[in-house]
Write a protein that holds these residues in place. Structure first.
Motif, PDB file in Angstrom:
ATOM      1  N   PHE A 163       0.855  -1.326  -0.016  1.00 13.16           N
ATOM      2  CA  PHE A 163       0.193   0.079   0.107  1.00 13.16           C
ATOM      3  C   PHE A 163       0.878   1.189  -0.172  1.00 13.16           C
ATOM      4  O   PHE A 163       1.777   1.339   0.724  1.00 13.16           O
ATOM      5  CB  PHE A 163      -0.801  -0.105   1.346  1.00 13.16           C
ATOM      6  CG  PHE A 163      -1.804   1.290   1.364  1.00 13.16           C
ATOM      7  CD1 PHE A 163      -2.766   1.595   0.654  1.00 13.16           C
ATOM      8  CD2 PHE A 163      -1.495   2.015   2.482  1.00 13.16           C
ATOM      9  CE1 PHE A 163      -3.682   2.741   0.724  1.00 13.16           C
ATOM     10  CE2 PHE A 163      -2.116   3.188   2.593  1.00 13.16           C
ATOM     11  CZ  PHE A 163      -3.365   3.327   2.003  1.00 13.16           C
ATOM     12  N   ASN A 164       0.527   2.122  -0.799  1.00 10.61           N
ATOM     13  CA  ASN A 164       1.055   3.606  -0.924  1.00 10.61           C
ATOM     14  C   ASN A 164       0.507   4.654  -1.194  1.00 10.61           C
ATOM     15  O   ASN A 164       0.583   5.707  -1.526  1.00 10.61           O
ATOM     16  CB  ASN A 164       2.369   3.660  -1.900  1.00 10.61           C
ATOM     17  CG  ASN A 164       1.670   3.286  -3.314  1.00 10.61           C
ATOM     18  OD1 ASN A 164       0.585   3.239  -3.517  1.00 10.61           O
ATOM     19  ND2 ASN A 164       2.592   3.362  -4.396  1.00 10.61           N
ATOM     20  N   GLY A 165      -0.809   4.728  -0.516  1.00 16.33           N
ATOM     21  CA  GLY A 165      -1.822   5.736  -0.688  1.00 16.33           C
ATOM     22  C   GLY A 165      -1.436   6.786   0.331  1.00 16.33           C
ATOM     23  O   GLY A 165      -0.668   6.676   1.357  1.00 16.33           O
ATOM     24  N   LYS A 166      -2.016   8.025   0.033  1.00 18.68           N
ATOM     25  CA  LYS A 166      -2.028   8.911   1.125  1.00 18.68           C
ATOM     26  C   LYS A 166      -3.034   9.125   2.026  1.00 18.68           C
ATOM     27  O   LYS A 166      -3.140   9.764   2.780  1.00 18.68           O
ATOM     28  CB  LYS A 166      -1.725  10.308   0.150  1.00 18.68           C
ATOM     29  CG  LYS A 166      -0.861  10.312  -0.939  1.00 18.68           C
ATOM     30  CD  LYS A 166       0.541  10.114  -0.190  1.00 18.68           C
ATOM     31  CE  LYS A 166       1.680  10.022  -1.396  1.00 18.68           C
ATOM     32  NZ  LYS A 166       3.112   9.771  -0.511  1.00 18.68           N
ATOM     33  N   LYS A 167      -4.133   8.326   1.749  1.00 14.55           N
ATOM     34  CA  LYS A 167      -5.349   8.461   2.576  1.00 14.55           C
ATOM     35  C   LYS A 167      -5.668   6.960   3.032  1.00 14.55           C
ATOM     36  O   LYS A 167      -5.105   5.878   2.435  1.00 14.55           O
ATOM     37  CB  LYS A 167      -6.818   8.968   2.014  1.00 14.55           C
ATOM     38  CG  LYS A 167      -6.562  10.413   1.435  1.00 14.55           C
ATOM     39  CD  LYS A 167      -7.798  10.981   0.695  1.00 14.55           C
ATOM     40  CE  LYS A 167      -7.592  12.422   0.321  1.00 14.55           C
ATOM     41  NZ  LYS A 167      -8.749  13.017  -0.371  1.00 14.55           N
ATOM     42  N   THR A 168      -6.418   6.814   4.025  1.00 18.72           N
ATOM     43  CA  THR A 168      -6.906   5.540   4.640  1.00 18.72           C
ATOM     44  C   THR A 168      -7.530   4.641   3.609  1.00 18.72           C
ATOM     45  O   THR A 168      -8.113   5.318   3.100  1.00 18.72           O
ATOM     46  CB  THR A 168      -7.457   5.724   6.057  1.00 18.72           C
ATOM     47  OG1 THR A 168      -8.617   6.236   6.003  1.00 18.72           O
ATOM     48  CG2 THR A 168      -6.437   6.358   7.203  1.00 18.72           C
ATOM     49  N   ALA A 169      -7.278   3.405   3.781  1.00 17.74           N
ATOM     50  CA  ALA A 169      -8.230   2.743   2.748  1.00 17.74           C
ATOM     51  C   ALA A 169      -8.317   1.303   3.582  1.00 17.74           C
ATOM     52  O   ALA A 169      -7.596   0.688   4.560  1.00 17.74           O
ATOM     53  CB  ALA A 169      -7.493   2.398   1.555  1.00 17.74           C
ATOM     54  N   SER A 170      -9.456   0.575   2.968  1.00 14.61           N
ATOM     55  CA  SER A 170      -9.625  -0.759   3.823  1.00 14.61           C
ATOM     56  C   SER A 170     -10.374  -1.821   2.735  1.00 14.61           C
ATOM     57  O   SER A 170     -10.906  -1.412   1.470  1.00 14.61           O
ATOM     58  CB  SER A 170     -10.697  -0.576   5.072  1.00 14.61           C
ATOM     59  OG  SER A 170     -12.043  -0.303   4.375  1.00 14.61           O
ATOM     60  N   VAL A 171     -10.282  -3.124   2.767  1.00 14.58           N
ATOM     61  CA  VAL A 171     -10.987  -4.050   2.110  1.00 14.58           C
ATOM     62  C   VAL A 171     -10.909  -5.373   2.785  1.00 14.58           C
ATOM     63  O   VAL A 171     -10.199  -5.657   3.578  1.00 14.58           O
ATOM     64  CB  VAL A 171      -9.836  -4.240   0.725  1.00 14.58           C
ATOM     65  CG1 VAL A 171      -8.558  -4.927   1.139  1.00 14.58           C
ATOM     66  CG2 VAL A 171     -10.592  -5.085  -0.095  1.00 14.58           C
ATOM     67  N   THR A 172     -12.098  -5.964   2.732  1.00 12.20           N
ATOM     68  CA  THR A 172     -12.351  -7.331   3.235  1.00 12.20           C
ATOM     69  C   THR A 172     -12.027  -8.608   2.278  1.00 12.20           C
ATOM     70  O   THR A 172     -11.993  -8.494   1.365  1.00 12.20           O
ATOM     71  CB  THR A 172     -13.708  -7.667   3.429  1.00 12.20           C
ATOM     72  OG1 THR A 172     -14.271  -6.546   4.547  1.00 12.20           O
ATOM     73  CG2 THR A 172     -13.970  -8.914   4.292  1.00 12.20           C
ATOM     74  N   LEU A 173     -11.030  -9.323   2.948  1.00  9.27           N
ATOM     75  CA  LEU A 173     -10.386 -10.425   2.186  1.00  9.27           C
ATOM     76  C   LEU A 173     -10.666 -11.767   2.844  1.00  9.27           C
ATOM     77  O   LEU A 173     -10.962 -12.202   3.997  1.00  9.27           O
ATOM     78  CB  LEU A 173      -8.933 -10.506   2.244  1.00  9.27           C
ATOM     79  CG  LEU A 173      -8.080  -9.077   1.778  1.00  9.27           C
ATOM     80  CD1 LEU A 173      -6.645  -9.181   1.819  1.00  9.27           C
ATOM     81  CD2 LEU A 173      -8.399  -9.370   0.171  1.00  9.27           C
TER      82      LEU A 173
END
Length: 365
Positions: A163-173
């Protein structure tokens, strides 16, 4: 005069050293699961364990939360041997939020250093239903070569979401697998081993009498946390006789330590009424003195609060085991651990952070 200044400097340094608190629980250590890696040069990725209808299959899936870091933020699985006749990697996902990891990496290591690295770009589709992403091994590109530069059956590889995003993120795996040539799948990680309904953070016991349900724990991260990157959230369900949380790793009371301090936030219901400190006598955890602070009353719902409870407000209630204590109070050098104990009507949701032993004067202003 110079000697006086030197003496004052030494005394000041000694006070500063003595004033360092003793940490009972480092909540950041709760981001720890066997077979998984959470790496970053900033806030670590975190997780929520999901059960029931939230799973693609089995009884556990995982929502992974990512936070901006300086240069790298990786979530993934410990080394897994590439099976013979493997042709790809597959996983199921849903509930994409923000911009989750843009790269999937297969990384081989030797002596803790990267040997070969293979990467593939990721494109996520939105939706509340599971989708499956299947990536052929032939589509991975060589990023770093220090060995053969080939994906080789039998070799072990870390499977990492980068991950190299500038804002928070999420995903269900769920269902992360190697795909074999005949269509069969071999799990890379079995999420079921983490037991979503009974997960207990590192260094804790969650307990209740046999007729009652144990409390449950979850992570609070990012802006929801009180300090650092992680706080712990607990749910008490009520009990027939007793329920509680034990932070079982004992710590030594520092030279000027004379008070328990912690941060808390009440979401609903009640906070556990009883707080206990257990002083160990010798090396046997069964030989101990139990001290009780009864009737803790939290402030109203809605925000993080800090409480400081001097040792002097704890009452010695009993001695357990065979050893006899030399004295009745808690003193510097003693080894202690901590219990939050709920009564029958203690039903509620609350969070804890920054649990430590301090010098009370640090907070007396």
């Amino acid at each position: 005069m110079n000697r006086l200044i030197l003496a004052l400097c030494i005394a000041g340094s000694a006070f500063r050293l003595a004033a360092v608190p003793a940490i009972i629980a480092d909540m950041e250590q709760s981001i720890r699961l066997p077979g998984m890696n959470f790496w970053a040069d900033g806030p670590l990725p975190g997780f929520e364990l999901l059960s029931g209808s939230e799973c693609a299959s089995g009884n556990c899936a995982m929502k992974v939360n990512f936070f901006p870091a300086r240069t790298y933020c990786n979530f993934g699985f410990s080394e897994s041997a590439l099976p013979p006749e493997c042709v790809g990697i597959a996983f199921k996902y849903k509930n994409v939020s923000g911009n989750p990891p843009s790269i999937l990496e297969l990384r081989s290591q030797k002596d803790g250093k990267t040997v070969d690295s293979f990467i593939h770009g990721l494109t996520w589709q939105p939706g509340s239903e599971y989708r499956e992403m299947v990536i052929p091994l032939a589509d991975f590109k060589l990023q770093l070569k220090r060995d053969s530069g080939k994906l080789t059956a039998g070799n072990k590889y870390l499977v990492l979401f980068n991950f190299n995003g500038k804002k928070t993120a999420s995903v269900t795996l769920d269902d992360v697998c190697w795909v074999l040539a005949d269509g069969r799948k071999k799990p890379i990680c079995d999420f079921e081993q983490y037991h979503a309904d009974t997960w207990v953070p590192d260094g804790l016991w969650l307990w209740a009498d046999d007729s009652s349900s144990n409390p449950v724990a979850s992570l609070l991260q990012g802006t929801e946390a009180a300090a650092g990157n992680v706080s712990l959230k607990f749910r008490f369900f009520g009990c027939r006789y007793f329920q509680g949380i034990t932070f079982f790793r004992s710590i030594q009371v520092p030279p000027d330590g004379n008070a328990l301090s912690f941060q808390y936030k009440l979401f609903d219901g009640k906070f556990p009424r009883q707080i206990q400190l257990l002083r160990l006598i010798g090396d046997n955890m069964k030989n101990r003195v139990v001290y009780l602070y009864d009737g803790f009353t939290p402030k109203p719902l809605g925000k993080w609060e800090t409480v400081v409870i001097p040792f002097a407000k704890f009452s010695k209630i009993r001695v357990e085991g065979n050893a006899e204590p030399e004295y009745d109070d808690i003193r510097p050098g003693d080894r202690i651990y901590l219990i939050y104990q709920g009564e029958q009507n203690d039903v509620g949701t609350f969070a804890l952070d920054e649990i430590k032993i301090i010098a009370e004067q640090q907070y007396s202003r």
